[in-house]
Design a protein around this motif. Structure first.
Motif, PDB file in Angstrom:
ATOM      1  N   GLU A  98       0.833  -1.203   0.000  1.00 47.63           N
ATOM      2  CA  GLU A  98       0.000   0.000   0.000  1.00 47.63           C
ATOM      3  C   GLU A  98       0.872   1.259   0.000  1.00 47.63           C
ATOM      4  N   HIS A 112      -7.297   1.065 -22.292  1.00 46.77           N
ATOM      5  CA  HIS A 112      -6.897   1.056 -20.889  1.00 46.77           C
ATOM      6  C   HIS A 112      -5.378   1.147 -20.725  1.00 46.77           C
ATOM      7  N   ARG A 140      -0.772  -1.481 -11.349  1.00 47.42           N
ATOM      8  CA  ARG A 140      -1.961  -0.716 -10.953  1.00 47.42           C
ATOM      9  C   ARG A 140      -3.039  -0.775 -12.034  1.00 47.42           C
ATOM     10  N   ILE A 141      -2.653  -0.592 -13.286  1.00 51.55           N
ATOM     11  CA  ILE A 141      -3.626  -0.593 -14.380  1.00 51.55           C
ATOM     12  C   ILE A 141      -4.209  -1.986 -14.588  1.00 51.55           C
ATOM     13  N   SER A 146      -5.086  -4.154 -12.485  1.00 42.12           N
ATOM     14  CA  SER A 146      -6.188  -4.389 -11.548  1.00 42.12           C
ATOM     15  C   SER A 146      -7.313  -3.385 -11.725  1.00 42.12           C
ATOM     16  N   GLU A 147      -6.949  -2.087 -11.807  1.00 40.84           N
ATOM     17  CA  GLU A 147      -7.958  -1.035 -11.840  1.00 40.84           C
ATOM     18  C   GLU A 147      -8.707  -0.964 -13.169  1.00 40.84           C
ATOM     19  N   LYS A 148      -8.002  -1.169 -14.282  1.00 35.19           N
ATOM     20  CA  LYS A 148      -8.622  -0.964 -15.595  1.00 35.19           C
ATOM     21  C   LYS A 148      -8.927  -2.270 -16.331  1.00 35.19           C
ATOM     22  N   GLY A 180      -9.076  -5.358 -14.988  1.00 36.58           N
ATOM     23  CA  GLY A 180      -9.836  -6.313 -14.202  1.00 36.58           C
ATOM     24  C   GLY A 180      -9.156  -7.647 -14.016  1.00 36.58           C
ATOM     25  N   LYS A 238      -5.343 -10.052  -9.006  1.00 40.34           N
ATOM     26  CA  LYS A 238      -4.046  -9.587  -8.520  1.00 40.34           C
ATOM     27  C   LYS A 238      -3.040 -10.717  -8.360  1.00 40.34           C
ATOM     28  N   ALA A 287     -14.555  -6.301 -16.760  1.00 38.70           N
ATOM     29  CA  ALA A 287     -13.828  -5.176 -17.355  1.00 38.70           C
ATOM     30  C   ALA A 287     -14.284  -4.889 -18.774  1.00 38.70           C
TER      31      ALA A 287
END
Length: 440
Positions: free
Chosen positions: A208, A281, A304-305, A307-309, A311, A314, A438
């Motif tokens: 984090e 994305h 980061r992308i 997971s966030e964009k 889908g 992780k 996603a």
């Protein structure tokens, strides 16, 4: 009324434009070389600071993301299956990329018209850089496959972490760090959950913190990109780009063909993922890769992308992307194949079909072993050149334009890692909440 916030990828694009235009202006205006060198000396640290901010986060990111990713996979058999599939995919994709490069080269043959006088001038101009890379290559010891395998397991993980980006280091480096992280992840996955709960909480906290640290670094991205490109154009100028235009265009065309043609086909067939949405994305990731010329420096943004964009789950994306940042270098493999053939052509060395096949195989292996840092492929190219009878000094011919091509092939490297993460996630059946959600 509050003005709308400009997206980060747009800010980076604007920074690229400002850097290129400002650098071009310095080459057009009658600025003394001494003054120009001083200007570059003042501007360059801004770009270096941006790169340092990203590199600073790579080791803690790998340690936290990869250990947690492996641990969350849980089943050791599943970890082995994912690793094996990742290896097979890497060899498959790298092989295709080199074949694309060699095929495009043989169609256009960009080195056939290079004038001898131009070649001699370029070799003279970049003799110092060539000598340095030759010395680096000569200092590398010859290793047997067994020794290379042993180096993957670190004797002192801290030393490998400290010297992960040191090109003269003879240990396992970043790959050894990844091996250590994978073993720790395996150990975490089979340990008593109650006993290792504090360790897992600590790693999650580190992850984090690292992501927020990356956010701080990315705020410098528009300024860092502008400074890096300004320094590049102001220092190098356009003379070499003009002389080697055919070579540059052939490499860029082959990279684009792999990027938007081959990868789109792989995404739609093996990954069952929309290529249009994928590249939409991926804009921020590709711009970061282009501006930093480093798969390792782009790794935080890619994770980061993913997971966030995109889908992606992780536990899979962390594993595939961290390993892929060093091992899955499709763009580098393609670039090395074209470059060796181009330099052989320039020096009048004719390579038959068998020798070209050798170049393909060596380029695949070199692509896997290339450090994911700017210019990391050049010493390895010298080794491939010598193996096919081309003088190592030939590397001087492309040294002047390598930074532009390094930026471009890094985009392909990072995109290839993301495509691999999509494909492996699909093979693992991780579609219920991630990949499917996603896509509309």
């Amino acid at each position: 009324m509050k003005s709308p916030k400009i997206p980060l990828h747009t800010q980076i694009l604007l920074g690229m434009a400002v850097g290129i235009v400002a650098g071009a202006v310095t080459r057009i205006l009658p600025i003394p070389e001494a003054l120009l060198a001083q200007i570059v000396q003042w501007v360059r640290p801004v770009g270096d600071l941006f790169l340092r901010m990203l590199f600073m986060m790579v080791i803690p990111l790998i340690m936290s993301a990869l250990i947690l990713g492996v641990a969350e996979l849980g089943d050791i058999k599943r970890i082995g299956r994912i690793g094996f599939r990742t290896l097979l995919y890497t060899l498959f994709a790298s092989g295709i990329s080199v074949l694309v490069g060699v095929g495009v080269f043989n169609v256009f043959r960009p080195g056939r018209d290079l004038a001898p006088a131009t070649r001699e001038a370029l070799v003279a101009q970049f003799a110092d850089q060539s000598a340095k890379m030759q010395a680096t290559l000569e200092n590398l010891p010859t290793r047997t496959p067994g020794e290379m395998l042993i180096n993957l397991v670190p004797k002192n993980p801290l030393e490998d972490m400290v010297r992960a980006f040191d090109s003269s280091y003879q240990g396992g480096g970043l790959l050894a760090v990844m091996t250590f992280a994978v073993i720790m992840g395996l150990a975490l996955s089979v340990s008593d959950p109650e006993k290792v709960k504090p360790v897992k909480a600590f790693l999650e906290g580190v992850y984090e913190m690292v992501m927020h640290g990356i956010g701080f670094g990315m705020r410098l991205a528009p300024y860092g990109v502008a400074a890096l490109l300004f320094s590049l154009i102001a220092s190098m100028g356009f003379a070499i780009l003009g002389t080697l235009l055919n070579y540059v265009l052939v490499v860029l065309f082959a990279l684009a063909l792999q990027q938007f043609g081959v990868y789109s086909l792989i995404l739609s067939t093996l990954g069952k993922y929309s290529p249009r949405l994928f590249f939409k994305h991926m804009r921020e990731v590709m711009l970061t890769a282009f501006s930093t010329s480093s798969s390792n420096a782009t790794l935080p943004t890619a994770i980061r992308i993913s997971s966030e964009k995109l889908g992606l789950p992780k536990q899979i994306s962390h594993f595939v992307l961290t390993v892929g940042s060093t091992a899955n270098q499709n763009g580098t493999a393609l670039f090395e194949g074209i470059t060796v053939l181009f330099l052989a052509q320039c020096f009048g060395v004719t390579l038959d079909l068998g020798q070209q096949v050798l170049v393909v195989m060596l380029s695949i292996l070199a692509g896997v072993g290339t450090a994911g840092v700017p210019g990391g492929s050049l010493p390895l190219i010298m080794g491939v050149l010598v193996s096919v009878g081309v003088p190592g000094e030939a590397i001087a011919l492309i040294y002047g334009v390598d930074r532009i091509l390094d930026m471009s092939r890094t985009v392909l490297n990072v995109t290839g890692d993301m495509v691999a993460a999509v494909v492996i996630s699909r093979f693992e059946g991780e579609t219920e909440q991630g990949l499917e959600a996603a896509q509309p």
